[in-house]
Design an enzyme around this catalytic site. Sequence first.
Site, PDB file in Angstrom:
ATOM      1  N   LYS A  12       0.811  -1.220   0.000  1.00 22.80           N
ATOM      2  CA  LYS A  12       0.000   0.000   0.000  1.00 22.80           C
ATOM      3  C   LYS A  12       0.853   1.283   0.000  1.00 22.80           C
ATOM      4  CE  LYS A  12      -3.998  -2.073   2.346  1.00 22.80           C
ATOM      5  NZ  LYS A  12      -5.003  -1.851   3.406  1.00 22.80           N
ATOM      6  N   TYR A  52     -12.549  -1.961  -3.721  1.00 26.67           N
ATOM      7  CA  TYR A  52     -13.015  -2.188  -2.350  1.00 26.67           C
ATOM      8  C   TYR A  52     -14.542  -2.187  -2.249  1.00 26.67           C
ATOM      9  CZ  TYR A  52      -8.525  -1.950   0.214  1.00 26.67           C
ATOM     10  OH  TYR A  52      -7.289  -2.200   0.761  1.00 26.67           O
ATOM     11  N   PHE A  60     -15.816   3.375   7.005  1.00 26.28           N
ATOM     12  CA  PHE A  60     -14.450   3.748   6.628  1.00 26.28           C
ATOM     13  C   PHE A  60     -14.203   3.692   5.121  1.00 26.28           C
ATOM     14  CE2 PHE A  60     -14.465  -0.768   7.932  1.00 26.28           C
ATOM     15  CZ  PHE A  60     -13.948  -1.392   6.803  1.00 26.28           C
ATOM     16  N   ASN A 115      -1.929   0.148   6.896  1.00 27.60           N
ATOM     17  CA  ASN A 115      -1.441  -1.136   7.417  1.00 27.60           C
ATOM     18  C   ASN A 115      -0.538  -1.873   6.422  1.00 27.60           C
ATOM     19  OD1 ASN A 115      -3.462  -1.916   5.666  1.00 27.60           O
ATOM     20  ND2 ASN A 115      -4.596  -3.156   7.133  1.00 27.60           N
ATOM     21  N   HIS A 118      -2.206  -5.420   1.646  1.00 28.20           N
ATOM     22  CA  HIS A 118      -3.522  -6.034   1.503  1.00 28.20           C
ATOM     23  C   HIS A 118      -3.305  -7.439   0.958  1.00 28.20           C
ATOM     24  CE1 HIS A 118      -7.674  -6.766   0.206  1.00 28.20           C
ATOM     25  NE2 HIS A 118      -7.131  -7.282  -0.880  1.00 28.20           N
ATOM     26  N   GLU A 129      -9.788 -10.545  -7.453  1.00 24.41           N
ATOM     27  CA  GLU A 129      -8.820  -9.442  -7.292  1.00 24.41           C
ATOM     28  C   GLU A 129      -7.670  -9.538  -8.287  1.00 24.41           C
ATOM     29  OE1 GLU A 129      -9.718  -8.573  -2.563  1.00 24.41           O
ATOM     30  OE2 GLU A 129      -7.734  -9.291  -3.125  1.00 24.41           O
TER      31      GLU A 129
HETATM   32  P1  CMP Z   1      -7.463  -4.474   3.842  1.00 24.10           P
HETATM   33  O1  CMP Z   1      -7.032  -5.854   4.180  1.00 24.10           O
HETATM   34  O2  CMP Z   1      -6.827  -3.814   2.686  1.00 24.10           O
HETATM   35  O3  CMP Z   1      -9.053  -4.466   3.608  1.00 24.10           O
HETATM   36  C1  CMP Z   1      -9.855  -3.352   3.863  1.00 24.10           C
HETATM   37  C2  CMP Z   1      -9.126  -2.260   4.610  1.00 24.10           C
HETATM   38  O4  CMP Z   1      -9.946  -1.344   5.275  1.00 24.10           O
HETATM   39  C3  CMP Z   1      -8.277  -2.870   5.695  1.00 24.10           C
HETATM   40  O5  CMP Z   1      -7.200  -3.549   5.117  1.00 24.10           O
HETATM   41  C4  CMP Z   1      -7.933  -1.633   6.533  1.00 24.10           C
HETATM   42  O6  CMP Z   1      -6.766  -0.985   6.067  1.00 24.10           O
HETATM   43  C5  CMP Z   1      -9.123  -0.698   6.266  1.00 24.10           C
HETATM   44  N1  CMP Z   1      -9.913  -0.437   7.465  1.00 24.10           N
HETATM   45  C6  CMP Z   1     -10.119   0.777   8.015  1.00 24.10           C
HETATM   46  N2  CMP Z   1     -10.897   0.686   9.090  1.00 24.10           N
HETATM   47  C7  CMP Z   1     -11.223  -0.603   9.238  1.00 24.10           C
HETATM   48  C8  CMP Z   1     -12.023  -1.325  10.191  1.00 24.10           C
HETATM   49  N3  CMP Z   1     -12.639  -0.725  11.209  1.00 24.10           N
HETATM   50  N4  CMP Z   1     -12.120  -2.669  10.020  1.00 24.10           N
HETATM   51  C9  CMP Z   1     -11.515  -3.298   8.981  1.00 24.10           C
HETATM   52  N5  CMP Z   1     -10.743  -2.656   8.064  1.00 24.10           N
HETATM   53  C10 CMP Z   1     -10.590  -1.336   8.194  1.00 24.10           C
END
Ligand code: CMP
Length: 136
Positions: A12, A52, A60, A115, A118, A129
């Site tokens: 990311k 997404y 979010f 984070n 993904h 995906e």
């Molecule tokens: P990812 O695995 O890319 O999938 C969706 C993303 O939403 C997740 O990583 C997080 O970076 C983001 N995200 C933000 N807030 C939340 C939340 N409360 N719960 C889950 N994912 C979140």
Amino acid sequence: MNNLEQTLSIIKPDAVERNLDQEIKNIFLNNGFKIIKEKKIKLEKNEAEKFYKVHETKPFYNDLCEYLSSGPILVMILEKENAVLSNRELMGATNPKDAKEGTIRKKYGISIDKNSVHGSDSKENGKIEIDFFFKN
Ligand code: CMP
């Protein structure tokens, strides 16, 4: 039993921005993943929204799509036995605060949004995906 799978991985914007992409790729390679294809791209916001879409009802969603389209990302097709689960274990919990020692998100993640990586959450979503980024 042989269960060779493919999964989609994204490094990311927060990690690409910190030049961590090679370091994170090495973690995958050292953990037995093959990188079948990779490309560095920058998404438009509407493309991030499409990617997404499963999260479109979540509070979010908007921030998530803004963020994913905020800078370059590295997308990869990873292959390994049980790649989906293996990648999820290696990434660690979604929130870096909850991620176990030794996982990518524990090591590099900044916050639940930033984070660093993904990974597809199922074999079925992995196919969807992978097609999203690599089907011509
Ligand atoms: P990812 O695995 O890319 O999938 C969706 C993303 O939403 C997740 O990583 C997080 O970076 C983001 N995200 C933000 N807030 C939340 C939340 N409360 N719960 C889950 N994912 C979140």
